[in-house]
Structures are given as C-alpha cells and as structure tokens.
Design a protein around this motif. Structure first.
Motif, PDB file in Angstrom:
ATOM      1  N   ASP A  49      20.952   3.079  -4.410  1.00 54.93           N
ATOM      2  CA  ASP A  49      20.180   2.744  -5.478  1.00 54.93           C
ATOM      3  C   ASP A  49      19.020   3.722  -5.786  1.00 54.93           C
ATOM      4  O   ASP A  49      18.930   4.008  -7.021  1.00 54.93           O
ATOM      5  N   ALA A  50      18.533   4.292  -4.700  1.00 56.44           N
ATOM      6  CA  ALA A  50      17.626   5.423  -4.807  1.00 56.44           C
ATOM      7  C   ALA A  50      18.154   6.598  -5.596  1.00 56.44           C
ATOM      8  O   ALA A  50      17.421   7.192  -6.385  1.00 56.44           O
ATOM      9  N   ALA A  51      19.235   6.982  -5.012  1.00 55.72           N
ATOM     10  CA  ALA A  51      19.857   8.225  -5.869  1.00 55.72           C
ATOM     11  C   ALA A  51      19.958   8.053  -7.383  1.00 55.72           C
ATOM     12  O   ALA A  51      20.042   8.651  -8.243  1.00 55.72           O
ATOM     13  N   ASP A  52      20.875   6.790  -7.474  1.00 57.94           N
ATOM     14  CA  ASP A  52      20.938   6.202  -9.028  1.00 57.94           C
ATOM     15  C   ASP A  52      19.732   6.322  -9.772  1.00 57.94           C
ATOM     16  O   ASP A  52      19.548   6.832 -10.840  1.00 57.94           O
ATOM     17  N   ASP A  53      18.508   5.822  -9.261  1.00 60.45           N
ATOM     18  CA  ASP A  53      17.225   5.783 -10.012  1.00 60.45           C
ATOM     19  C   ASP A  53      16.630   7.242 -10.158  1.00 60.45           C
ATOM     20  O   ASP A  53      16.231   7.589 -11.240  1.00 60.45           O
ATOM     21  N   ALA A  54      16.952   8.118  -9.212  1.00 59.52           N
ATOM     22  CA  ALA A  54      16.452   9.567  -9.227  1.00 59.52           C
ATOM     23  C   ALA A  54      17.247  10.104 -10.392  1.00 59.52           C
ATOM     24  O   ALA A  54      16.748  10.852 -11.202  1.00 59.52           O
ATOM     25  N   ARG A  55      18.721  10.061 -10.404  1.00 57.58           N
ATOM     26  CA  ARG A  55      19.584  10.837 -11.492  1.00 57.58           C
ATOM     27  C   ARG A  55      18.892  10.188 -12.796  1.00 57.58           C
ATOM     28  O   ARG A  55      18.664  11.080 -13.651  1.00 57.58           O
ATOM     29  N   ASP A  56      18.930   8.946 -13.008  1.00 59.71           N
ATOM     30  CA  ASP A  56      18.519   8.379 -14.163  1.00 59.71           C
ATOM     31  C   ASP A  56      17.341   8.834 -14.704  1.00 59.71           C
ATOM     32  O   ASP A  56      16.918   9.344 -15.826  1.00 59.71           O
ATOM     33  N   ALA A  57      15.930   8.791 -13.951  1.00 58.98           N
ATOM     34  CA  ALA A  57      14.763   9.385 -14.176  1.00 58.98           C
ATOM     35  C   ALA A  57      14.812  10.817 -14.665  1.00 58.98           C
ATOM     36  O   ALA A  57      14.047  11.141 -15.619  1.00 58.98           O
ATOM     37  N   ALA A  58      15.595  11.711 -13.907  1.00 63.53           N
ATOM     38  CA  ALA A  58      15.913  13.095 -14.283  1.00 63.53           C
ATOM     39  C   ALA A  58      16.358  13.400 -15.699  1.00 63.53           C
ATOM     40  O   ALA A  58      16.040  13.973 -16.580  1.00 63.53           O
ATOM     41  N   VAL A  59      17.545  12.220 -16.068  1.00 61.10           N
ATOM     42  CA  VAL A  59      18.081  12.418 -17.247  1.00 61.10           C
ATOM     43  C   VAL A  59      17.058  11.957 -18.542  1.00 61.10           C
ATOM     44  O   VAL A  59      16.913  12.669 -19.578  1.00 61.10           O
ATOM     45  N   ALA A  60      16.163  10.863 -18.176  1.00 63.12           N
ATOM     46  CA  ALA A  60      15.372  10.483 -19.124  1.00 63.12           C
ATOM     47  C   ALA A  60      14.182  11.573 -19.417  1.00 63.12           C
ATOM     48  O   ALA A  60      13.620  11.993 -20.656  1.00 63.12           O
ATOM     49  N   MET A  61      13.899  12.132 -18.375  1.00 58.82           N
ATOM     50  CA  MET A  61      12.865  13.272 -18.470  1.00 58.82           C
ATOM     51  C   MET A  61      13.176  14.377 -19.128  1.00 58.82           C
ATOM     52  O   MET A  61      12.538  15.052 -20.076  1.00 58.82           O
ATOM     53  N   GLY A  88       6.440   7.361  -7.422  1.00 57.79           N
ATOM     54  CA  GLY A  88       7.984   7.555  -7.821  1.00 57.79           C
ATOM     55  C   GLY A  88       8.515   8.638  -7.687  1.00 57.79           C
ATOM     56  O   GLY A  88       7.943   9.910  -7.586  1.00 57.79           O
ATOM     57  N   ILE A  89       9.767   8.718  -7.575  1.00 56.42           N
ATOM     58  CA  ILE A  89      10.480   9.906  -7.351  1.00 56.42           C
ATOM     59  C   ILE A  89      10.485  11.081  -8.495  1.00 56.42           C
ATOM     60  O   ILE A  89      10.213  12.303  -8.085  1.00 56.42           O
ATOM     61  N   LEU A  90      10.396  10.640  -9.729  1.00 57.82           N
ATOM     62  CA  LEU A  90      10.151  11.623 -10.843  1.00 57.82           C
ATOM     63  C   LEU A  90       8.850  12.233 -10.651  1.00 57.82           C
ATOM     64  O   LEU A  90       8.699  13.833 -10.773  1.00 57.82           O
ATOM     65  N   GLY A  91       7.673  11.893 -10.156  1.00 55.14           N
ATOM     66  CA  GLY A  91       6.344  12.363  -9.923  1.00 55.14           C
ATOM     67  C   GLY A  91       6.379  13.244  -8.713  1.00 55.14           C
ATOM     68  O   GLY A  91       5.787  14.339  -8.530  1.00 55.14           O
ATOM     69  N   ALA A  92       7.263  12.763  -7.574  1.00 54.90           N
ATOM     70  CA  ALA A  92       7.404  13.601  -6.427  1.00 54.90           C
ATOM     71  C   ALA A  92       8.224  14.891  -6.882  1.00 54.90           C
ATOM     72  O   ALA A  92       7.883  15.980  -6.412  1.00 54.90           O
ATOM     73  N   ALA A  93       9.350  14.813  -7.683  1.00 55.71           N
ATOM     74  CA  ALA A  93       9.947  16.059  -7.881  1.00 55.71           C
ATOM     75  C   ALA A  93       9.255  17.040  -8.615  1.00 55.71           C
ATOM     76  O   ALA A  93       9.326  18.189  -8.702  1.00 55.71           O
ATOM     77  N   LEU A  94       8.427  16.332  -9.866  1.00 54.95           N
ATOM     78  CA  LEU A  94       7.763  17.326 -10.673  1.00 54.95           C
ATOM     79  C   LEU A  94       6.691  17.933  -9.688  1.00 54.95           C
ATOM     80  O   LEU A  94       6.298  19.207 -10.067  1.00 54.95           O
ATOM     81  N   GLY A  95       6.119  17.435  -8.715  1.00 55.55           N
ATOM     82  CA  GLY A  95       4.893  17.830  -7.875  1.00 55.55           C
ATOM     83  C   GLY A  95       5.644  18.973  -7.274  1.00 55.55           C
ATOM     84  O   GLY A  95       4.889  19.918  -6.837  1.00 55.55           O
ATOM     85  N   ALA A  96       6.789  18.609  -6.489  1.00 54.79           N
ATOM     86  CA  ALA A  96       7.667  19.783  -5.657  1.00 54.79           C
ATOM     87  C   ALA A  96       7.713  20.970  -6.616  1.00 54.79           C
ATOM     88  O   ALA A  96       7.705  22.249  -6.088  1.00 54.79           O
TER      89      ALA A  96
END
Length: 106
Positions: A49-61, A88-96
């Motif tokens: 589920d976390a991987a699916d949420d991460a992919r979806d967040a990236a698409v929306a972004m 959340g994962i999107l904020g973590a990715a943008l921070g990285a």
C-alpha cells in the motif's frame, strides 16, 4: 491552464532516501528553465500500500507542476510533524531532492 508537456525523451536523476524505515527512490526531471517538472517515487518493496500511495502522490505532483503550480506552494501545503519534518512520503521525497540539489549548489 494548459499542461506544459515534456519531451518524450528527457534527462532524469534518481536518488535514494528512507521514510518511516523503508527505502525509496525518487526519479525527477526539470523543465528547460530548471524548475522541477516531474517526479516518480518507487519503493524497494513495490507491491504494498505504501508503494502505491507513493506512486500516486508523485503522479499528482507531476500533474500539478506541469499545470503551473509552484513547487513552493505544494511544499508549503504538505503536512509536517510537530518538529517540522515531512509527515508524508511526498514531503520526504521533495526534501531529499532539495537536499541533493542544494548540495550541488544549484
């Protein structure tokens, strides 16, 4: 607002990061003017589920960026915990990504 389409072939960069004890990769590319244009987030364990949420967040972004939403407006709207870390994962990715780009002086 119209979508700013990207070329079919474009340079991208991939970085690794951790969030909530799980390993992820973020692949991103920029518009010719240097603005972030798209983001893909993948998990080391792709079938959960976390991987699916991460992919979806990236698409929306990516869709938001390509329709002209400023990156800083998105980052400011994302949830943070009590000490300011991304919740959340999107904020973590943008921070990285910011850490990676900032470390190169861009």
């Amino acid at each position: 607002m119209n979508r700013c389409r990207l070329p079919n072939r474009r340079a991208g960069e991939t970085i690794g990061f951790e969030f909530r004890g799980a390993a992820y990769t973020a692949t991103f590319s920029h518009f010719p003017d240097g603005r972030l244009a798209e983001l893909f987030i993948d998990s080391a364990k792709p079938s959960n589920d976390a991987a699916d949420d991460a992919r979806d967040a990236a698409v929306a972004m990516s869709i938001a960026l390509q329709h002209g939403t400023p990156l800083e407006a998105i980052r400011a709207a994302l949830t943070r915990d009590g000490v300011g870390r991304p919740a959340g994962i999107l904020g973590a990715a943008l921070g990285a990504i910011a850490d990676e780009i900032g470390g190169r002086g861009e």
